[in-house]
Structure formats: structure tokens, C-alpha cells
Design a protein around this motif. Structure first.
Motif, short mmCIF file in Angstrom:
data_model
loop_
_atom_site.label_atom_id
_atom_site.label_comp_id
_atom_site.label_asym_id
_atom_site.label_seq_id
_atom_site.Cartn_x
_atom_site.Cartn_y
_atom_site.Cartn_z
N ASN A 105 37.30 42.92 -47.88
CA ASN A 105 36.60 41.94 -48.71
C ASN A 105 35.09 42.20 -48.72
OD1 ASN A 105 38.99 40.63 -49.36
ND2 ASN A 105 38.84 39.20 -47.64
N ASN A 106 34.54 42.48 -47.54
CA ASN A 106 33.11 42.78 -47.47
C ASN A 106 32.78 44.07 -48.22
OD1 ASN A 106 32.54 40.52 -45.89
ND2 ASN A 106 32.92 41.60 -43.97
N LYS A 107 33.68 45.05 -48.12
CA LYS A 107 33.46 46.31 -48.83
C LYS A 107 33.44 46.10 -50.34
CE LYS A 107 35.49 50.92 -49.39
NZ LYS A 107 36.62 51.81 -48.99
N LYS A 108 34.41 45.32 -50.85
CA LYS A 108 34.45 45.05 -52.29
C LYS A 108 33.23 44.26 -52.73
CE LYS A 108 39.51 45.09 -52.61
NZ LYS A 108 40.72 44.27 -52.88
N ARG A 109 32.83 43.28 -51.91
CA ARG A 109 31.67 42.48 -52.28
C ARG A 109 30.40 43.33 -52.33
NH1 ARG A 109 28.03 40.24 -49.13
NH2 ARG A 109 29.30 40.64 -47.27
N MET A 110 30.24 44.20 -51.33
CA MET A 110 29.05 45.06 -51.30
C MET A 110 29.05 46.05 -52.47
SD MET A 110 28.63 45.77 -47.20
CE MET A 110 27.16 46.77 -47.47
N MET A 111 30.23 46.59 -52.80
CA MET A 111 30.31 47.51 -53.93
C MET A 111 29.99 46.80 -55.24
SD MET A 111 33.69 49.79 -52.95
CE MET A 111 33.58 50.72 -54.48
N LYS A 112 30.46 45.57 -55.37
CA LYS A 112 30.17 44.80 -56.57
C LYS A 112 28.68 44.49 -56.67
CE LYS A 112 31.56 40.64 -59.07
NZ LYS A 112 32.42 39.42 -59.04
N ARG A 118 22.70 48.19 -59.77
CA ARG A 118 22.54 49.42 -60.56
C ARG A 118 22.45 49.10 -62.05
NH1 ARG A 118 25.14 52.82 -63.75
NH2 ARG A 118 26.94 51.43 -63.82
N ARG A 119 23.32 48.22 -62.52
CA ARG A 119 23.33 47.89 -63.94
C ARG A 119 22.07 47.12 -64.34
NH1 ARG A 119 27.76 48.34 -66.91
NH2 ARG A 119 27.27 46.48 -68.11
N ARG A 120 21.61 46.23 -63.46
CA ARG A 120 20.38 45.51 -63.78
C ARG A 120 19.19 46.46 -63.86
NH1 ARG A 120 22.44 41.55 -60.15
NH2 ARG A 120 21.12 42.40 -58.49
N SER A 121 19.13 47.38 -62.89
CA SER A 121 18.02 48.35 -62.91
C SER A 121 18.10 49.24 -64.15
CB SER A 121 18.07 49.21 -61.64
OG SER A 121 17.93 48.42 -60.48
N MET A 122 19.30 49.68 -64.48
CA MET A 122 19.47 50.53 -65.65
C MET A 122 19.15 49.77 -66.93
SD MET A 122 22.74 52.91 -66.54
CE MET A 122 22.67 54.11 -67.88
N ALA A 123 19.55 48.49 -66.98
CA ALA A 123 19.26 47.68 -68.17
C ALA A 123 17.76 47.49 -68.34
CB ALA A 123 19.98 46.34 -68.06
N ASN A 124 17.05 47.24 -67.24
CA ASN A 124 15.59 47.08 -67.34
C ASN A 124 14.93 48.37 -67.82
OD1 ASN A 124 15.73 44.44 -66.42
ND2 ASN A 124 15.50 45.02 -64.27
N PHE A 125 15.37 49.50 -67.25
CA PHE A 125 14.79 50.78 -67.66
C PHE A 125 15.12 51.09 -69.12
CE2 PHE A 125 15.27 55.43 -68.10
CZ PHE A 125 13.96 55.80 -67.86
N ALA A 126 16.37 50.84 -69.51
CA ALA A 126 16.78 51.11 -70.89
C ALA A 126 16.00 50.23 -71.87
CB ALA A 126 18.28 50.88 -71.05
N GLY A 127 15.74 48.99 -71.48
CA GLY A 127 14.96 48.10 -72.34
C GLY A 127 13.55 48.64 -72.59
#
Length: 242
Positions: A105-112, A118-127
């Protein structure tokens, strides 16, 4: 008379000395006798042995009896030991399964969480990349302000702007950042479109797109978790047929 008096005093002094001597002799004899009695008592105690508090048994209590022997047979004792070991094994296995479940459960939570970061950082850069691309695209669409044939300087400038714009466009496409499609007649979707005006058009249904003012941008549009970087600015139809 004085001679008789001195003789009487001398006689009394001798009598007192004798009495004191006898008294001292008696005291010395008593001390020796007491010391002898004490020594005899000490020898008697050592001879008989002196009992300590732990050796004295309380009155009214019987001495402890040895524990009764187990009534279980050797086979029953072995079966009981096996059952106890099996119970401990089940408890340890249960604890291990709980620990593994917590780990997963901790592994899945950390991966999520990592994927979301990653997606937030990529979205900011793409913007930010989209903003730069839009500026170069705006420059590329401008016409030469001078009348007549465009000058060589303007042609070189426009060629450089077009080249940079195309590089930014290729980079956006490489990272799956694509223009958000919006065509005339499409249904207005609030999650992807931003209404900036309305147009009377009886040929289109109400709230359908009539004109695209500015295209939008979307990150990873083919995935379930696509991110709209910028909504497309559109004008919608009004007073049209239902």
C-alpha cells in the motif's frame, strides 16, 4: 592529745585502704566470672549451630509439597507442543502478511504521488513552452508593415521566427503536448472550452461552437488522465434551433 589524734587518723586511713582493696578484688572476680560465662555461651552456640530466619519454619504451615507430575501422556504432550508451535506459526504468518500488505500500500501510494508530481511538473513546463510557442506563432503571422515587396531583412527575420516556432512545435509534439481540437459545430464542453462570446446563428444548435478565437492545448490527450493546459476560447451559437 595531738599525738593520740594523729594515731587515730592513721588507723582510720589504713582501714579505708583495706576496704577499697577488698572492693576492687570483688569487682575483678565478678568481671572474670562474667567473661568466662560469656565464652562458654559462645562455644555452646557454635557447637549447636545457630538457625537463621530462613531456617525457622512458621507455625501452622506444612512444608511445600512437590508439584504433581503431569497427567498427560508423552504422545499428548508432543501433540500439545505441536499445536502450540502451529499457533505461533499462524500468528507470525499473519503478522508477515499484514506487513507485506502495508508495504504494498505504501509503495502504491508513493508511486502515485511521484507520478502526480511528475505530471504537475511536466504540465507547468509545457504551459510555459506553449506561451513561448504562441508568441513566436503570433510573430510569424504578422505581415510586413511596409508596403510593397517584403524586404530582405524582413524575409530573414520571418524565416528565423518560423524556424524557432517550428522547433518549439516539434518539441511540444515530442512530449505529447498537442493543440486542443475545436471545430465549428462541435458541442461546447466546459472542461475544454472557454466561452468568450456568442453569435446569433440559427443554423447551429444552442451552445454549439460557432467560432474558435484561440486554440487550446492539452497534455497527453490519449490517456485517461489528460491535462488541459489551456482551454480553447470559442464563441457559441444562441437563439438557434433546439
Amino acid at each position: 592529745p595531738w599525738g593520740a589524734r594523729w594515731r587515730s587518723l592513721a588507723t582510720d586511713a589504713k582501714s579505708d585502704d583495706k576496704a577499697d582493696a577488698k572492693s576492687d578484688d570483688k569487682a575483678e572476680d565478678g568481671a572474670k566470672k562474667a567473661a568466662g560465662d560469656k565464652a562458654e555461651d559462645h562455644d555452646e552456640v557454635e557447637k549447636q549451630g545457630k538457625k537463621g530466619p530462613e531456617d525457622v519454619e512458621p507455625e501452622g504451615e506444612e512444608p511445600a509439597k512437590p508439584a504433581e507430575a503431569s497427567k498427560l501422556s508423552p504422545k499428548e504432550q508432543l501433540e500439545k507442543e505441536i499445536e502450540d508451535l502451529q499457533e505461533k506459526t499462524r500468528a507470525k504468518k499473519n503478522d508477515l502478511l499484514h506487513a507485506l500488505a502495508d508495504f504494498e500500500n505504501n509503495k502504491k501510494r508513493m508511486m502515485k504521488e511521484r507520478e502526480n508530481r511528475r505530471r504537475r511538473s511536466m504540465a507547468n513546463f509545457a504551459g510555459k513552452m506553449v506561451e513561448v510557442y504562441r508568441d513566436f506563432d503570433k510573430l510569424a503571422r504578422q505581415e510586413d508593415p511596409h508596403e510593397g515587396e517584403p524586404s530582405d531583412v524582413y524575409k530573414s527575420f520571418k524565416e528565423g521566427v518560423d524556424h524557432v516556432r517550428d522547433l518549439y512545435g516539434a518539441t511540444l509534439d515530442k512530449f505529447d503536448v498537442l493543440p486542443l481540437s475545436a471545430e465549428k459545430g462541435d458541442h461546447f464542453v466546459a472542461a475544454r472550452h472557454e466561452e468568450v462570446g456568442s453569435v446569433a446563428d440559427d443554423s447551429l444548435p444552442v451552445h454549439s461552437i460557432v467560432e474558435v478565437v484561440r486554440q487550446g492545448w492539452i497534455l497527453e490527450p490519449d490517456t485517461p488522465s489528460a491535462i488541459v493546459l489551456e482551454k480553447a476560447q470559442v464563441k457559441t451559437a444562441k437563439h438557434g434551433p433546439e
